[in-house]
Design an enzyme around this catalytic site. Structure first.
Site, mmCIF file in Angstrom:
data_model
loop_
_atom_site.group_PDB
_atom_site.id
_atom_site.type_symbol
_atom_site.label_atom_id
_atom_site.label_comp_id
_atom_site.label_asym_id
_atom_site.label_seq_id
_atom_site.Cartn_x
_atom_site.Cartn_y
_atom_site.Cartn_z
ATOM 1 N N TYR A 56 0.870 -1.184 0.000
ATOM 2 C CA TYR A 56 0.000 0.000 0.000
ATOM 3 C C TYR A 56 0.907 1.234 0.000
ATOM 4 O O TYR A 56 1.456 1.621 1.035
ATOM 5 C CB TYR A 56 -0.894 0.031 1.242
ATOM 6 C CG TYR A 56 -1.985 -1.034 1.297
ATOM 7 C CD1 TYR A 56 -2.408 -1.712 0.168
ATOM 8 C CD2 TYR A 56 -2.607 -1.331 2.507
ATOM 9 C CE1 TYR A 56 -3.405 -2.673 0.243
ATOM 10 C CE2 TYR A 56 -3.610 -2.287 2.586
ATOM 11 C CZ TYR A 56 -3.998 -2.954 1.436
ATOM 12 O OH TYR A 56 -4.992 -3.903 1.522
ATOM 13 N N LEU A 209 -18.169 -1.069 2.882
ATOM 14 C CA LEU A 209 -18.884 0.051 2.250
ATOM 15 C C LEU A 209 -18.668 0.023 0.743
ATOM 16 O O LEU A 209 -18.928 1.018 0.058
ATOM 17 C CB LEU A 209 -18.403 1.382 2.838
ATOM 18 C CG LEU A 209 -18.665 1.544 4.338
ATOM 19 C CD1 LEU A 209 -18.076 2.859 4.847
ATOM 20 C CD2 LEU A 209 -20.162 1.486 4.626
ATOM 21 N N ARG A 211 -16.018 0.239 -0.889
ATOM 22 C CA ARG A 211 -15.047 1.287 -1.233
ATOM 23 C C ARG A 211 -15.707 2.664 -1.299
ATOM 24 O O ARG A 211 -15.346 3.509 -2.103
ATOM 25 C CB ARG A 211 -14.344 0.933 -2.540
ATOM 26 C CG ARG A 211 -13.631 -0.422 -2.441
ATOM 27 C CD ARG A 211 -13.295 -0.991 -3.766
ATOM 28 N NE ARG A 211 -12.731 -2.337 -3.657
ATOM 29 C CZ ARG A 211 -11.468 -2.614 -3.388
ATOM 30 N NH1 ARG A 211 -10.623 -1.652 -3.163
ATOM 31 N NH2 ARG A 211 -11.055 -3.864 -3.333
ATOM 32 N N GLY A 212 -16.713 2.839 -0.480
ATOM 33 C CA GLY A 212 -17.408 4.132 -0.415
ATOM 34 C C GLY A 212 -18.694 4.144 -1.225
ATOM 35 O O GLY A 212 -19.566 4.984 -1.011
ATOM 36 N N SER A 215 -21.669 3.960 0.954
ATOM 37 C CA SER A 215 -21.512 4.709 2.209
ATOM 38 C C SER A 215 -22.600 5.761 2.379
ATOM 39 O O SER A 215 -22.771 6.323 3.463
ATOM 40 C CB SER A 215 -20.148 5.413 2.235
ATOM 41 O OG SER A 215 -20.116 6.430 1.244
#
Ligand SMILES: NC(=O)c1ccc[n+]([C@@H]2O[C@H](COP(=O)([O-])OP(=O)(O)OC[C@H]3O[C@@H](n4cnc5c(N)ncnc54)[C@H](OP(=O)(O)O)[C@@H]3O)[C@@H](O)[C@H]2O)c1
Length: 332
Positions: A56, A209, A211-212, A215
């Site tokens: 990452y 979520l 990746r949003g 959300s």
């Protein structure tokens, strides 16, 4: 903070873990000071499980966590349990070059992670994706050697299928499988979840979520930077995105009736799937973290679960969860 076990052989961890990936990579730029403040706020709230990968930001994420831990009070630092993924090979430009699960590579990756994190052991260590050229027994065997020497406490798995899970568990004790699981990614329910349950292996669920996407904050007109994973993710494209955001609006009605947010409903749903499942939330700002932690206070009654199931039935999402080239690396 409530806790849950990471399988029958793993540690007891906070019922929500913090996924740190977005603080370094894949979701556009992140604010370094805010990322560290978010890590500190999570520890302060009782979050113990921190998830990262050595790839990452090519070490950036581990160094960030190391910096945050050094700046935290000793008691907070000591409560942290760090889960690290390794094996993904990347170029200086960030291109994905494949996976390496050879025993010598496992030990080399671990040596570097320990330095970057500034710790004397890693709590859970796992290969990010199966290396097709290396039998899982060899990779898990190498991690087991690191466990014997005290450099690693527990062995985890990531995005592998039922047969690999069985082979890994026959080699050494496995604490948990990290895998995508959310209202719109329910692929594990048929075969993988029954297998982990049979073997006493926990689940750390990522992408809760999506990746949003689910959300409640994501909008169709959001501009994504070229390096943002979501700019290439099938679920975030054109008609797929419009369809998927329609599911979010159905969820929003349920959330509003309960006086909670969409993200809280989505996280609470994953929490409701079983005590063996620990959702990771990818908050990189304190306000998002606070919202995510609020999900721990949400009780979903059978009538809520039925309404959620009706709003977002299994398989309702449009688009695969990864672009085709990355789907090819998934067994799961
Ligand atoms: N094993 C694997 O293959 C694998 C793959 C991917 C990830 N992971 C791990 O799982 C962790 C979580 O994954 P993820 O970040 O993709 O999952 P996620 O939690 O589904 O998505 C995080 C994104 O959701 C948005 N968001 C909106 N409201 C939020 C809220 N209240 N709390 C948290 N996020 C909110 C954030 O966007 P904004 O910041 O724009 O608001 C953030 O970019 C990662 O950090 C990583 O450690 C593992």
């Amino acid at each position: 903070m409530r806790t849950r076990p990471l399988g029958t052989t793993g540690p007891q961890v906070s019922a929500l873990g913090l996924g740190c990936m977005g603080m370094s990579a894949l979701y556009g730029g992140a604010d370094r000071a805010e990322s560290i403040a978010t890590l500190h706020a999570a520890l302060e709230a009782g979050v113990t499980l921190l998830d990262t990968g050595d790839f990452y930001g090519m070490g950036h994420n581990e160094m960030l966590i190391g910096e945050a831990l050094r700046a935290a009070p000793a008691a907070r630092r000591e409560q942290a349990l760090i889960s690290v993924k390794f094996g993904a090979l990347r170029s200086p430009e960030g291109n994905w070059l494949g996976y390496d699960g050879r025993p010598a590579a496992v030990k080399n990756f671990a040596a570097h992670s320990l330095q970057r994190l500034g710790v004397d052991h890693i709590d859970v260590y796992r290969l990010a994706r199966l290396d097709p050229d290396v039998p899982i027994e060899e990779t898990v065997g190498a991690i087991a050697e690191l466990v014997e020497k005290g450099y690693v406490r527990h062995i985890g798995l990531s995005e592998v299928g039922a047969e690999t899970i069985r082979r890994a568990a026959a080699t050494a004790p496995v604490s948990d499988l990290q895998i995508e699981y959310s209202l719109i990614s329910r692929g594990i329910e048929e075969e993988i979840l029954p297998t982990t349950r049979e073997l006493g292996i926990g689940i750390t669920a990522y992408g809760v979520l999506s990746r949003g996407l689910i959300s409640g904050h994501f909008t169709a007109d959001r501009q994504l930077s070229p390096g943002d994973f979501r700019a290439m993710s099938p679920r975030f494209q054109g008609d797929n995105l419009r369809h998927n955001l329609g599911l979010v609006e159905a969820l929003r009605k349920i959330a509003e009736q309960k006086g909670v947010s969409v993200a809280q409903i989505a996280i609470a749903w994953v929490l409701s799937r079983g005590e063996d499942i620990v959702p990771l939330v990818g908050a990189r700002r304190r306000d998002r973290l606070t919202e995510a932690l609020g999900a721990l206070e949400v009780t979903l009654e059978p009538s809520d679960l039925a309404a959620i199931e009706e709003a977002v039935p299994a398989g309702a999402a449009a688009g695969d969860r990864y672009p085709a080239a990355q789907m090819a690396h998934l067994e799961s």
